[in-house]
Design an enzyme around this catalytic site. Structure first.
Site, PDB file in Angstrom:
ATOM      1  N   ALA A  84      46.822  21.799  54.129  1.00  0.00           N
ATOM      2  CA  ALA A  84      45.387  22.610  53.786  1.00  0.00           C
ATOM      3  C   ALA A  84      44.999  22.227  52.461  1.00  0.00           C
ATOM      4  O   ALA A  84      45.738  21.466  51.234  1.00  0.00           O
ATOM      5  CB  ALA A  84      45.998  24.118  53.633  1.00  0.00           C
ATOM      6  N   ASP A  85      44.261  22.489  51.878  1.00  0.00           N
ATOM      7  CA  ASP A  85      43.405  22.780  50.299  1.00  0.00           C
ATOM      8  C   ASP A  85      42.290  23.833  50.414  1.00  0.00           C
ATOM      9  O   ASP A  85      41.968  24.089  51.530  1.00  0.00           O
ATOM     10  CB  ASP A  85      43.144  21.094  50.981  1.00  0.00           C
ATOM     11  CG  ASP A  85      42.497  20.422  48.959  1.00  0.00           C
ATOM     12  OD1 ASP A  85      43.085  19.622  48.254  1.00  0.00           O
ATOM     13  OD2 ASP A  85      40.588  21.086  48.540  1.00  0.00           O
ATOM     14  N   THR A  86      42.285  24.016  48.678  1.00  0.00           N
ATOM     15  CA  THR A  86      41.119  24.974  48.483  1.00  0.00           C
ATOM     16  C   THR A  86      40.563  24.740  47.359  1.00  0.00           C
ATOM     17  O   THR A  86      40.761  23.327  46.957  1.00  0.00           O
ATOM     18  CB  THR A  86      42.385  26.390  48.280  1.00  0.00           C
ATOM     19  OG1 THR A  86      42.975  27.021  49.613  1.00  0.00           O
ATOM     20  CG2 THR A  86      41.433  27.664  47.824  1.00  0.00           C
ATOM     21  N   GLY A 121      40.130  24.696  53.798  1.00  0.00           N
ATOM     22  CA  GLY A 121      40.742  23.606  55.038  1.00  0.00           C
ATOM     23  C   GLY A 121      41.823  23.664  55.110  1.00  0.00           C
ATOM     24  O   GLY A 121      42.979  24.167  54.337  1.00  0.00           O
TER      25      GLY A 121
END
Length: 201
Positions: A84-86, A121
């Site tokens: 994930a990435d924020t 994501g």
């Protein structure tokens, strides 16, 4: 007294080894709310650059998939990988993690008194396939004084957080008027959507 463990989303997942590839302690805490057990993949150095023409709200999903590709050697018949990435987006500009306290203060000054978007994501992969998705939450930030911002940065040291704040901390209670969307998404994982995707994976 320990908290009860959540059930697996499906019986099939009970027989899988689920790997979370993330150095974020918050993502580990969040995933534990919907999964009774999972393992942490050893953090790897990943070049998180992205195409300059990529729209800001598409960046997190792109990076989540990029991170997933760095761990494909760990995938076997019974392994499911989550990456994930924020990012925080204000006025069309991505605010990443601040490099020092002064940059953290500068970021918070850009956010106060305005609305901004947090996008996470997520990529779920196994040896056969990979799916990805992203989720947006709009955050309504109130007004904070320079002194309040300085004290927050000094006490909480939010240098490991995109946009230089954690909604679960003091600043979330005192500085954020409300949100439209998933609260957990702002922390780093859209849990409702992730749970549904795991059920269908």
């Amino acid at each position: 007294m320990t908290s009860p463990l959540p059930p697996f989303p499906t019986e099939k997942l009970r027989n899988c080894r689920i790997l979370l590839a993330s150095a974020s302690p918050r993502r580990r805490e969040l995933l534990a709310l919907i999964l009774p057990e999972f393992s942490i993949a050893t953090t790897r150095e990943i070049d998180e650059s992205y195409p300059a023409e990529l729209a800001a709200d598409k960046v997190p999903e792109y990076l989540a998939k990029l991170k997933s590709e760095a761990y494909t050697d760990l995938l076997t018949e019974d392994v499911i990988l989550i990456t994930a990435d924020t990012v925080v987006i204000t006025d069309g500009v991505i605010l990443g993690k601040p490099h020092d306290p002064e940059e953290a203060k500068s970021m918070l000054n850009k956010l106060q008194g305005k609305n901004h978007i947090v996008v996470t994501g997520v990529c779920i992969s196994d040896i056969r396939r990979s799916i990805s998705f992203s989720e947006k939450t709009e955050v309504h930030f109130g007004e904070l004084s320079d002194d309040e911002i300085s004290r927050y940065v000094e006490i909480y040291r939010p240098l490991d957080k995109a946009g230089a704040y954690g909604i679960q901390e003091w600043i979330g209670a005192a500085g954020i008027k409300g949100i439209d969307g998933c609260f957990y998404n702002v922390m780093g994982l859209p849990l409702h959507s992730l749970y549904r995707e795991l059920k269908n994976f």
